[in-house]
Enzyme design. Structure first.
Site, PDB file in Angstrom:
ATOM      1  N   TYR A 178      56.937  51.573  44.268  1.00 20.43           N
ATOM      2  CA  TYR A 178      57.956  50.533  43.825  1.00 20.43           C
ATOM      3  C   TYR A 178      58.074  50.157  43.499  1.00 20.43           C
ATOM      4  O   TYR A 178      57.287  49.646  42.537  1.00 20.43           O
ATOM      5  CB  TYR A 178      58.390  50.019  45.642  1.00 20.43           C
ATOM      6  CG  TYR A 178      57.811  49.186  46.301  1.00 20.43           C
ATOM      7  CD1 TYR A 178      56.549  48.366  45.568  1.00 20.43           C
ATOM      8  CD2 TYR A 178      58.107  48.980  47.936  1.00 20.43           C
ATOM      9  CE1 TYR A 178      56.401  47.263  46.236  1.00 20.43           C
ATOM     10  CE2 TYR A 178      58.087  48.070  48.884  1.00 20.43           C
ATOM     11  CZ  TYR A 178      56.122  46.888  47.454  1.00 20.43           C
ATOM     12  OH  TYR A 178      55.746  46.241  48.101  1.00 20.43           O
ATOM     13  N   GLU A 179      59.383  49.158  42.787  1.00 21.69           N
ATOM     14  CA  GLU A 179      59.191  48.744  41.338  1.00 21.69           C
ATOM     15  C   GLU A 179      59.250  48.900  40.350  1.00 21.69           C
ATOM     16  O   GLU A 179      58.190  47.946  39.037  1.00 21.69           O
ATOM     17  CB  GLU A 179      58.641  46.640  41.166  1.00 21.69           C
ATOM     18  CG  GLU A 179      59.076  45.603  42.729  1.00 21.69           C
ATOM     19  CD  GLU A 179      60.307  45.560  43.100  1.00 21.69           C
ATOM     20  OE1 GLU A 179      61.325  45.879  42.900  1.00 21.69           O
ATOM     21  OE2 GLU A 179      61.001  45.796  41.356  1.00 21.69           O
TER      22      GLU A 179
END
Lengths: 596, 596
Positions: free
Chosen positions: B436-437
């Site tokens: 994620y990110e």
């Protein structure tokens, strides 16, 4: 995602990189590839169509324990019965007990297929086959005749009962006891933990192989004996008698492998002890168990390959389908397989998986030579080779099992973290392989302290010389398809040679340094061995292509060997530096260990 | 196992390896360590005593969704309220909105503590703080005044709504739409997935930051705008008004981070659209969101450090307690920490964790210099440094988060696979951080294609020169405690230098090669950077010890830097070979990709 067994890869490997064709020619294996290929094919279909569809559901449902009875997941029993009925449980066993006595390199491939389809299913068969092998080698005629035909048929299953709470990796600390009775049988008492399929509802009876101590046994590993302890006693006519005093006292809530019950087994909890029968001689149980453990170690390595293969197939399928971002030569959103960084992940997965498979199949091949060749010297030399390769096969394959499964999640992006996708389960399932059947640290220590010194280092030197020859052959070929594979591989083999000699020097004088470097040394070994075996496959593919072969897999094998040599075998020199130059930093870091 | 925040390590690092003391001296940070140390200490105690005890239970219980309402685990709300009430949510925010405006290197340490205690708890704060930063930088005065005071106080939380099913890593493909209304507000329609804390029961209101397209927006990333979409509309007096047309339509069943609800958010599903307020300019939303994403990327890197730290503490505790086998100098069964192979695992865990923390804190330090120094040139140079280090901090820390958690399981042996032990949860939790990110592959591509070329390569060359100086200083010191750390580190830095120049050459001419090598290049960068920063810590420790310091941690810091240089930085040359020599093998492997 549907599973497709890598039948062509295995077949090509068996034909070009093992002794199997020669053993066939010499009549030492009474088979031809006209039989072997269809066996592989049928097994692949069975694995894909019967076992694989149950795997996700079994993981979700798990096993339950009620009043000592374990219920396995829905569909498990039907699949097990169909699998045993089709004869897949009996492929490795001796013919006299109803087995098919197929070569180990063939049965190893089958083990891979079952475990790709579902490792939680596959582990059961691995253990039964190990128990069969131990009883075949060490059981009395009475024990063999009572148990083996049913176990080979799969009517009864087998287990290994080694671990106790205070005795995990160190069997010398085990406390289960066995008391001899007037009738020659024994009564067994004690608790064993982490027993895969220690209790289940798949088969009529469960045959536990149990390590325990006699009352007057010497301390340590020289006081351990091996017993057969059946769940149900067996009458003289072979029918099942009374329930023995062995029960499942608990099952574990695990990270993965949820379809496989991991049991705490209580022997003799009711008071009088579980009836057991000695296998081999008193106090020599560990040697007997090692037969089973070596078999099981290779099989666990194959489990690593199996889950890596499944994760790789899943990642390739997703990467072809999922479109995201732009790539050169692709209109609109590109399938992510077109992105160089995704290519690297997929190639790494494929290369590590195939390298690990090659190491496992070469170990199996050495076992076949050890068991089938006529010349005793050739046999013992092959056995030494198998012994040396076994810890590498176990540890490397299971390390990459976890790594490849983790990369598989990464290829899926956010979807990989969602359980429904199935990618995450591979990581959860694979993570135990590096631990059970001897942790990978113990494999590395076994490799360095017991296997390298075999025949004064001649065994390992002979293997390294083989790897060197393969690297030289690639280099001499000097064709662009191989890139710089010959050079890179040669460097990896040289690094292995130098590091091996340092290890052998250290063993008598500074054993702690050898122990401190054992794990990176094993990785280095696998970098050279895996690269060499993939290159051997590639050389065979190159020869076939040069002779007019048009199968696109031929070029793929060459490209894969090149990728491994140029991108993964490059780790070798750093590992050499770590082993040789890093031991001091490990052993002199007490200040860190005292605090952190 | 109880958690103990690494307060002394962080404090030592801030004092010896960051600009914080200088910023304090110059009055650019209006604090002293008399304040910072107690803040760290209090935060560590809060994390250990309030949050950490909830982590296992929250993982088991997970979150549930009923009729659009998400129930978080037992104890979650009380802990959140106590955390916000103690002011921990407001540490980073500007004073004008009620924040404490602490330096980023301090708030980063706090972020680590919350996430060590429980990453499922910690991620909520990370997102709120990111949203606060984006609104502080880009929000109108009206939006800031309406939302920031409540968000800073923690009364309301924030989310990031980027991902859509067809637009994961590629935001240019996103389709959520926003239509301008006569009153200047917008109506937002669309579905967003993987929204952490998109819905929950911890706070009165949830402030969604949402990327969407205006009807006439240009295609691609230049047609994306950013909106604030609150769960409850806010009345002019600041009180909560009507429920907005945004609902949680589903939550994911994930591998880990089960205490954190991962939501599918439906905007405008009721028909008229969710009321939203523009942040920044129309079609410039991505730039605004990047403010939040850079903050979040560093924070996610810190999550990797956090879980690695917790896993390391757990493994050390187990390895001290668990006795198995014999070791030199130990009577009876030895604690497994005495075995060289276990020492290697533990040292690797500690060294990777501390190296990753050092990289994250140096990134935070660069941000502090970028925001606080007086000289505009020094500020922009520090900002370029932070930009360069951010992808390394994110990707390396999260990669080692997974690796260290996996090693932690290995140290526990079979017990590590049993969920009750807690070691397995760390692997399950950590595995999302690499995704994620911005996946770690995207971080590597960002590093290579956008960050290396900054100022014609001068930014990266300056960092490499710093690392070279550190290596030279260690080598010049020439004391036995450092072993061959100076040499090994120098080699790693040289490998980074050569590889960086090759990357910069490739970028304009053969960008596919640069992309193919981006991931191993990032790892190489982290090997040199991590080794250098640990060595910088060690040099400071050596100086303090030479001046009479007797804290045993001083020697530990030196031993750890040595271990890293001799055992982990040794990967550097192989990574160089892989990047430089391996790209061809990646890009010319179409035959493999077409089949496997």
């Amino acid at each position: 995602m549907s599973y497709r067994a890598p039948v062509e890869e295995v077949s090509f490997f068996l034909k070009t990189c093992t002794a199997l064709p020669r053993l066939m020619e010499l009549g030492l294996v009474d088979l031809s590839f006209d039989v072997v290929d269809p066996v592989l094919d049928e097994a692949g279909k069975f694995a894909a169509s019967v076992i694989a569809p149950l795997d996700r559901g079994a993981d979700k449902q798990g096993c339950t324990l009620n009043d000592g009875a374990v219920t396995t997941p829905e569909g498990w029993r039907g699949a097990y019965e169909a699998w045993a009925a089709a004869g897949w449980n009996s492929v490795a066993a001796e013919e006299e007990f109803g087995g098919q006595h197929l070569p180990t390199c063939v049965t190893s491939a089958l083990t891979e297929f079952w475990n790709s389809a579902s490792p939680a299913f596959g582990i059961g068969g691995v253990l039964t086959m190990g128990a069969i092998e131990a009883l075949t080698a060490h059981g009395s005629a009475a024990v063999q005749n009572t148990y083996l035909p049913k176990m080979v048929a799969g009517t009864w299953t087998g287990t290994m009962n080694l671990t106790e709470p205070q005795a995990g990796s160190d069997l010398s600390a085990l406390r289960a006891k066995a008391v001899k009775q007037a009738d020659g049988t024994y009564r067994v008492f004690g608790t064993k933990i982490f027993i895969s399929y220690g209790e289940h509802d798949l088969a009529e009876n469960i045959v536990h192989l149990v390590l325990a101590r006699l009352p007057d046994a010497p301390a340590g590993t020289r006081g351990i004996s091996l017993f057969v302890v059946p769940k149900f006693l067996v009458n003289a006519d072979g029918s099942l008698g009374a329930r023995n005093d062995v029960v499942c006292a608990g099952i574990e809530h695990k990270l993965g492998l949820n379809g496989s019950p991991t049991c705490t087994m209580a022997f003799g909890a009711a008071g009088e002890g579980a009836v057991g029968y000695l296998v081999g001689e008193e106090n020599r149980g560990l040697a007997c168990m090692f037969t089973m453990m070596n078999n099981a170690r290779l099989a666990v390595g194959i489990q690593g390959v199996a889950v890596a293969e499944r994760a790789t197939q899943r990642a390739f399928a997703y990467a072809r389908e999922r479109r995201q971002g732009r790539a050169p030569g692709v209109d609109g959103a590109a399938p992510i397989i077109a992105h160089p960084d995704v290519k690297r992940m997929l190639l790494t997965m494929r290369a590590e998986t195939d390298a690990a498979r090659a190491i496992c199949l070469k170990t199996a091949d050495a076992l076949d030579r050890a068991h089938r060749l006529a010349d005793p010297l050739a046999r013992s030399s092959a056995l030494a080779e198998a012994s040396l390769l076994t810890p590498v096969a176990k540890a490397f394959s299971t390390d990459i099992g976890t790594e490849v499964a983790s990369l598989g999640i990464q290829v899926h992006g956010g979807m990989g973290y969602v359980e429904e996708t199935g990618a995450a389960q591979h990581l959860r399932d694979a993570r135990i392989f590096a631990i059970y059947e001897g942790t990978n640290g113990i494999q590395a220590i076994d490799l360095v302290t017991r296997k390298l010194p075999q025949e004064d280092g001649d065994v390992v030197e002979a293997l390294i010389a083989d790897y060197r020859d393969i690297a030289d052959e690639v280099a001499a070929l000097n064709v662009p398809d191989f890139g710089h594979a010959g050079t890179r591989l040669g460097e990896a083999v040289d690094a292995l040679g130098r590091t091996t000699r340092k290890m052998l020097d250290w063993l008598p004088e500074e054993p702690a340094k050898a122990l401190a470097g054992a794990t990176p040394y094993l990785r280095l070994f696998a970098r050279a061995a895996g690269g060499a075996y993939l290159a051997k496959v590639a050389l065979a593919a190159y020869a076939e292509r040069s002779a007019g072969g048009t199968d696109p897999r031929l070029s793929a094998r060459i490209a894969l060997a090149r990728f491994f040599a140029e991108n993964l075998a490059t780790e070798a020199k750093g590992l050499e530096e770590t082993v040789i130059g890093g031991a001091g930093g490990v052993l002199e870091a007490e200040a860190v260990l005292a605090i952190a």
